[in-house]
Design a protein around this motif. Sequence first.
Motif, PDB file in Angstrom:
ATOM      1  N   PHE A   1      39.659  46.745  39.628  1.00  0.00           N
ATOM      2  CA  PHE A   1      39.019  47.054  38.460  1.00  0.00           C
ATOM      3  C   PHE A   1      38.829  45.718  37.228  1.00  0.00           C
ATOM      4  O   PHE A   1      38.010  45.546  36.768  1.00  0.00           O
ATOM      5  CB  PHE A   1      39.828  48.118  37.630  1.00  0.00           C
ATOM      6  CG  PHE A   1      39.552  49.447  38.175  1.00  0.00           C
ATOM      7  CD1 PHE A   1      38.433  49.944  37.827  1.00  0.00           C
ATOM      8  CD2 PHE A   1      40.311  50.180  39.249  1.00  0.00           C
ATOM      9  CE1 PHE A   1      37.957  51.288  38.317  1.00  0.00           C
ATOM     10  CE2 PHE A   1      39.985  51.361  39.499  1.00  0.00           C
ATOM     11  CZ  PHE A   1      38.959  51.978  39.102  1.00  0.00           C
ATOM     12  N   THR A   2      39.903  44.923  37.736  1.00  0.00           N
ATOM     13  CA  THR A   2      39.930  43.633  36.666  1.00  0.00           C
ATOM     14  C   THR A   2      38.770  42.817  37.101  1.00  0.00           C
ATOM     15  O   THR A   2      38.176  42.326  36.143  1.00  0.00           O
ATOM     16  CB  THR A   2      41.155  43.004  37.105  1.00  0.00           C
ATOM     17  OG1 THR A   2      42.398  43.674  36.427  1.00  0.00           O
ATOM     18  CG2 THR A   2      41.532  41.594  36.008  1.00  0.00           C
ATOM     19  N   ILE A   3      38.516  42.534  38.438  1.00  0.00           N
ATOM     20  CA  ILE A   3      37.330  41.697  38.888  1.00  0.00           C
ATOM     21  C   ILE A   3      36.131  42.208  38.372  1.00  0.00           C
ATOM     22  O   ILE A   3      35.347  41.279  38.032  1.00  0.00           O
ATOM     23  CB  ILE A   3      37.499  41.470  40.425  1.00  0.00           C
ATOM     24  CG1 ILE A   3      39.012  40.668  40.630  1.00  0.00           C
ATOM     25  CG2 ILE A   3      36.495  40.462  40.965  1.00  0.00           C
ATOM     26  CD1 ILE A   3      39.123  40.620  42.263  1.00  0.00           C
ATOM     27  N   VAL A   4      36.029  43.548  38.962  1.00  0.00           N
ATOM     28  CA  VAL A   4      34.633  44.079  38.640  1.00  0.00           C
ATOM     29  C   VAL A   4      34.299  43.967  37.119  1.00  0.00           C
ATOM     30  O   VAL A   4      33.192  43.817  36.492  1.00  0.00           O
ATOM     31  CB  VAL A   4      34.505  45.519  39.354  1.00  0.00           C
ATOM     32  CG1 VAL A   4      33.328  46.227  38.679  1.00  0.00           C
ATOM     33  CG2 VAL A   4      34.687  45.379  40.723  1.00  0.00           C
ATOM     34  N   ASN A   5      35.382  44.574  36.118  1.00  0.00           N
ATOM     35  CA  ASN A   5      35.137  44.588  35.006  1.00  0.00           C
ATOM     36  C   ASN A   5      34.657  43.129  34.237  1.00  0.00           C
ATOM     37  O   ASN A   5      33.766  43.037  33.146  1.00  0.00           O
ATOM     38  CB  ASN A   5      36.194  45.318  34.021  1.00  0.00           C
ATOM     39  CG  ASN A   5      36.344  46.484  34.392  1.00  0.00           C
ATOM     40  OD1 ASN A   5      35.330  47.464  34.742  1.00  0.00           O
ATOM     41  ND2 ASN A   5      37.566  47.248  34.228  1.00  0.00           N
ATOM     42  N   GLY A   6      35.596  42.148  34.914  1.00  0.00           N
ATOM     43  CA  GLY A   6      35.285  40.799  34.405  1.00  0.00           C
ATOM     44  C   GLY A   6      33.800  40.450  34.874  1.00  0.00           C
ATOM     45  O   GLY A   6      33.227  39.786  33.820  1.00  0.00           O
TER      46      GLY A   6
ATOM     47  N   LEU B   1      32.053  35.065  39.001  1.00  0.00           N
ATOM     48  CA  LEU B   1      32.435  35.889  40.075  1.00  0.00           C
ATOM     49  C   LEU B   1      33.385  35.482  41.100  1.00  0.00           C
ATOM     50  O   LEU B   1      34.508  36.068  41.337  1.00  0.00           O
ATOM     51  CB  LEU B   1      31.096  36.486  40.657  1.00  0.00           C
ATOM     52  CG  LEU B   1      31.139  37.643  41.709  1.00  0.00           C
ATOM     53  CD1 LEU B   1      29.942  38.425  41.648  1.00  0.00           C
ATOM     54  CD2 LEU B   1      31.293  37.093  43.184  1.00  0.00           C
ATOM     55  N   ILE B   2      33.057  34.461  41.475  1.00  0.00           N
ATOM     56  CA  ILE B   2      34.013  33.711  42.700  1.00  0.00           C
ATOM     57  C   ILE B   2      35.299  33.373  41.857  1.00  0.00           C
ATOM     58  O   ILE B   2      36.375  33.569  42.634  1.00  0.00           O
ATOM     59  CB  ILE B   2      33.447  32.316  43.282  1.00  0.00           C
ATOM     60  CG1 ILE B   2      32.104  32.805  43.976  1.00  0.00           C
ATOM     61  CG2 ILE B   2      34.122  31.704  44.062  1.00  0.00           C
ATOM     62  CD1 ILE B   2      31.218  31.497  44.527  1.00  0.00           C
ATOM     63  N   GLY B   3      35.288  32.935  40.701  1.00  0.00           N
ATOM     64  CA  GLY B   3      36.599  32.570  40.035  1.00  0.00           C
ATOM     65  C   GLY B   3      37.477  33.579  39.836  1.00  0.00           C
ATOM     66  O   GLY B   3      38.710  33.574  39.954  1.00  0.00           O
ATOM     67  N   LEU B   4      36.903  34.706  39.462  1.00  0.00           N
ATOM     68  CA  LEU B   4      37.598  35.998  39.234  1.00  0.00           C
ATOM     69  C   LEU B   4      38.198  36.475  40.687  1.00  0.00           C
ATOM     70  O   LEU B   4      39.546  36.829  40.667  1.00  0.00           O
ATOM     71  CB  LEU B   4      36.887  37.173  38.347  1.00  0.00           C
ATOM     72  CG  LEU B   4      36.533  36.838  37.084  1.00  0.00           C
ATOM     73  CD1 LEU B   4      35.519  37.900  36.685  1.00  0.00           C
ATOM     74  CD2 LEU B   4      37.649  37.048  36.267  1.00  0.00           C
ATOM     75  N   ASN B   5      37.372  36.339  41.731  1.00  0.00           N
ATOM     76  CA  ASN B   5      38.017  36.855  42.887  1.00  0.00           C
ATOM     77  C   ASN B   5      39.367  35.970  43.376  1.00  0.00           C
ATOM     78  O   ASN B   5      40.114  36.426  43.946  1.00  0.00           O
ATOM     79  CB  ASN B   5      36.804  36.729  43.936  1.00  0.00           C
ATOM     80  CG  ASN B   5      36.074  37.919  44.018  1.00  0.00           C
ATOM     81  OD1 ASN B   5      36.402  39.310  44.564  1.00  0.00           O
ATOM     82  ND2 ASN B   5      35.139  38.032  43.149  1.00  0.00           N
ATOM     83  N   VAL B   6      39.100  34.782  42.975  1.00  0.00           N
ATOM     84  CA  VAL B   6      40.082  33.811  43.482  1.00  0.00           C
ATOM     85  C   VAL B   6      41.541  33.936  42.800  1.00  0.00           C
ATOM     86  O   VAL B   6      42.638  33.950  43.482  1.00  0.00           O
ATOM     87  CB  VAL B   6      39.597  32.360  43.298  1.00  0.00           C
ATOM     88  CG1 VAL B   6      40.765  31.230  43.346  1.00  0.00           C
ATOM     89  CG2 VAL B   6      38.563  31.924  44.375  1.00  0.00           C
ATOM     90  N   ALA B   7      41.075  34.244  41.394  1.00  0.00           N
ATOM     91  CA  ALA B   7      42.377  34.308  40.543  1.00  0.00           C
ATOM     92  C   ALA B   7      43.052  35.627  40.792  1.00  0.00           C
ATOM     93  O   ALA B   7      44.354  35.639  40.587  1.00  0.00           O
ATOM     94  CB  ALA B   7      41.799  34.290  39.031  1.00  0.00           C
ATOM     95  N   TYR B   8      42.313  36.677  41.081  1.00  0.00           N
ATOM     96  CA  TYR B   8      43.206  38.045  41.193  1.00  0.00           C
ATOM     97  C   TYR B   8      43.234  38.669  42.640  1.00  0.00           C
ATOM     98  O   TYR B   8      43.864  39.630  42.994  1.00  0.00           O
ATOM     99  CB  TYR B   8      42.159  39.113  40.484  1.00  0.00           C
ATOM    100  CG  TYR B   8      42.496  38.925  39.054  1.00  0.00           C
ATOM    101  CD1 TYR B   8      43.542  39.268  38.266  1.00  0.00           C
ATOM    102  CD2 TYR B   8      41.578  38.189  38.106  1.00  0.00           C
ATOM    103  CE1 TYR B   8      43.559  39.099  36.950  1.00  0.00           C
ATOM    104  CE2 TYR B   8      41.638  37.942  36.921  1.00  0.00           C
ATOM    105  CZ  TYR B   8      42.621  38.432  36.121  1.00  0.00           C
ATOM    106  OH  TYR B   8      43.023  38.177  34.921  1.00  0.00           O
ATOM    107  N   SER B   9      42.805  37.911  43.809  1.00  0.00           N
ATOM    108  CA  SER B   9      42.902  38.521  44.975  1.00  0.00           C
ATOM    109  C   SER B   9      44.151  37.882  45.821  1.00  0.00           C
ATOM    110  O   SER B   9      44.163  38.217  47.034  1.00  0.00           O
ATOM    111  CB  SER B   9      41.686  38.241  45.777  1.00  0.00           C
ATOM    112  OG  SER B   9      41.378  36.700  45.935  1.00  0.00           O
ATOM    113  N   GLY B  10      44.913  37.122  45.086  1.00  0.00           N
ATOM    114  CA  GLY B  10      46.009  36.586  45.892  1.00  0.00           C
ATOM    115  C   GLY B  10      45.439  35.238  46.873  1.00  0.00           C
ATOM    116  O   GLY B  10      46.394  34.803  47.852  1.00  0.00           O
TER     117      GLY B  10
END
Length: 742
Positions: A45-50, A76-85
Amino acid sequence: MIAVYRKTFKWLTVGIYHKLSAIMAALLLFEWIRCLGDYWWEETFTIVNGVLFVSTAAIILIPSKFFSSLVQLIFLIGLNVAYSGYTWIPFEGDKKNVVDWTIWLASHVKQLSPFLWISLSIWVVFHFIVWMRNRRLFIIGTISLALLSLLVADSLLTPIHLWDEIAWILFIGLGWLVTSHFSSFKKQHPDNWEHLLEYPVSLFLPILIIITFVMGAGLFVPSIKPILTDPYTAWKEARGEEVGSFVGDKGVSTSPTSSSSGDSRSGYSRNDELLGNGFKFDYSPVMTVSTTKRSYWRGETKAFYNGSGWEESPVEKQEQSDPLEQYKQVLLPGMQPKTTKVEKVEQTFTIIRKDKFPVLFGAGPISTVLAVNAADVPPRLNWLPQSWELRFPAKSRGAYPKSYTIVSEVPVLDEAALRSGAATQPAKDADPIYLQLPSELPERVRELAAELTKDAATPYDKVNKLVSYLRLNYTYTNEPDLSKRQSQDFVDAFLFEMKSGYCDYFSTALAVLTRATGIPARWVKGYSPGSLPYDPERMRMQSGAGIEMNPEGAGTYTVRNSDAHSWVEVYFEGYGWLPFEATAGFSFPYALPEDKVAPVPETNTPVTDDTVEKAASGFHIPVWVFYVTAGVLVLCIAALRFRSIMDGWRRYRMGSDSVNERIVRETNRLIKYGRKKGLDHNEFETVRETMARWSTRLTFLQSEFHAVQGAFEKAMYSSQIMTQEEAERVTATMKVIRERIG
């Protein structure tokens, strides 16, 4: 400064409908994905809403489509990197080998799954919706599809009510349609639009009032029984079933006609006097627990068995409580000798649902409260030392805490101590209520308990004999077959007739059998540990090394309604209360002395006819696969025959029009088509002027343009009614023009 404000305003209002459509699309998706709360992780949810927020902001603030899309993809890539571990893996292969580079890249992408693919899919859908903003039918279809999917999910797929999401999507849809209408009006009538803008209050206020009134009426009018019953409720009631209220009472139905059909949903029960009805698993999250050790989250205990379920005994109702006056106040557990070894477990509970529970959950027993809602003073709570319950006052009107932190002192399972000393003697300190059994209890239950424990040397061994018997000879099911039940006693029916059930069956049977052997026992309900977030790297390392990477089970667990559970606590003289798990497929996470291994419960299940049937059935394809496949096929066929379908739809729409009206409409459609292909057309010029300009540019189509112009003027301005043959000739000419210009 005024000039700067004007330039900024002009910059922000350029392409205003495009920007407003982006806001509407983002809000629409934001509300819709909330129905996935049972299935998505918080990180998703955090990634998608971001991604939705950044995409909308980029469209509003960056005029260049290229740079806007680039910024969106970077975020989009940065949010995935930040929140996916995600962790960086350096390249160690041959720099000239394409395969090595591919493997290296795949290892990075794999870390981002599934977050990357989910967020990328939402991003594509978002831009598709924005791209189709000028098609009013598409907007209506999108809003209708979103509403329909939420209605289906609300009735069939999720226990959470989605009324708020449905109301917001309806509000967004109405606002988007109004915005679309104004945008179209501005394009077609720019002069009139400028005139209307001189009176903005008269233009926008009535619309705002109407939308607010409609939405407010839906939110604030009194609730009344609907005149028409929705199809799902009608279907369920026609089958004699109840539409669940999703309050979370496992195995307890409010309908007098309920049976084992599973009308209820799993969850923490409020009334345990009548146990045994079937239920459906509800996977909606209740809370998260950050703990230093994996545990069962203890709620309430009941001591009086009435033959059908459990009630609070008179002793429990009259138990003296100790008020919680300050944080870190020591809560002393009753009937727990100081000589019993304990392990401290710190837990932080974050409540997700808005349900109000009568107790604070925790590993048993709770010893201190460190924080509640980050408040300076704890709320009114009473500690019941004999029951090990931290309760709210009966008449408390406050809301249940959103978060709290506690410390528990969990008894250590010391088998050596349980097989020696005072623990081998009959219990003298326990209240007789913990040995209570109904006088109507069938004698064969007592005989079974005596037969199973005749060779056991100590009370602890006797209880283990009973646990093993239940785990080995009875199967777990959430929908027990009540048609097999003949006995009036709940435990007797389970042991000798039904022989299958869920945790309430197993735990109640163990408590009754334990009491039948003269050992004090009480029934406990709460939640099993829940689930940790899946960590593929930890699983890989653990399986490769052959060792447990997290033996204590520390971490943050998500506890769902499906984790609602019941078990038994047994009292041993000189040792105190100790939990036991009899339900097949479950294992209690005991605290153990150093260098000791937890006893492995016997989990072998006897082979039954059902097991043989399932094994013989072989490969099984879920029903939903067929529905998905059929839907994909229908979409593919529709895509391949799109033009034919649209032509048929147009013929259907124009069936009631006169021939003259059809020619006029087709001429206007031809002009729109020409504009899409790069041919000039001024909104205020006549068809004759347009055809003359096009003839000058495309000299090889002069005769066709002239024919269309003549047909249009005859149909539009002449009193003659054109024949069907003339209309077909003009339509064929228009088709030639379309084909020739591309």
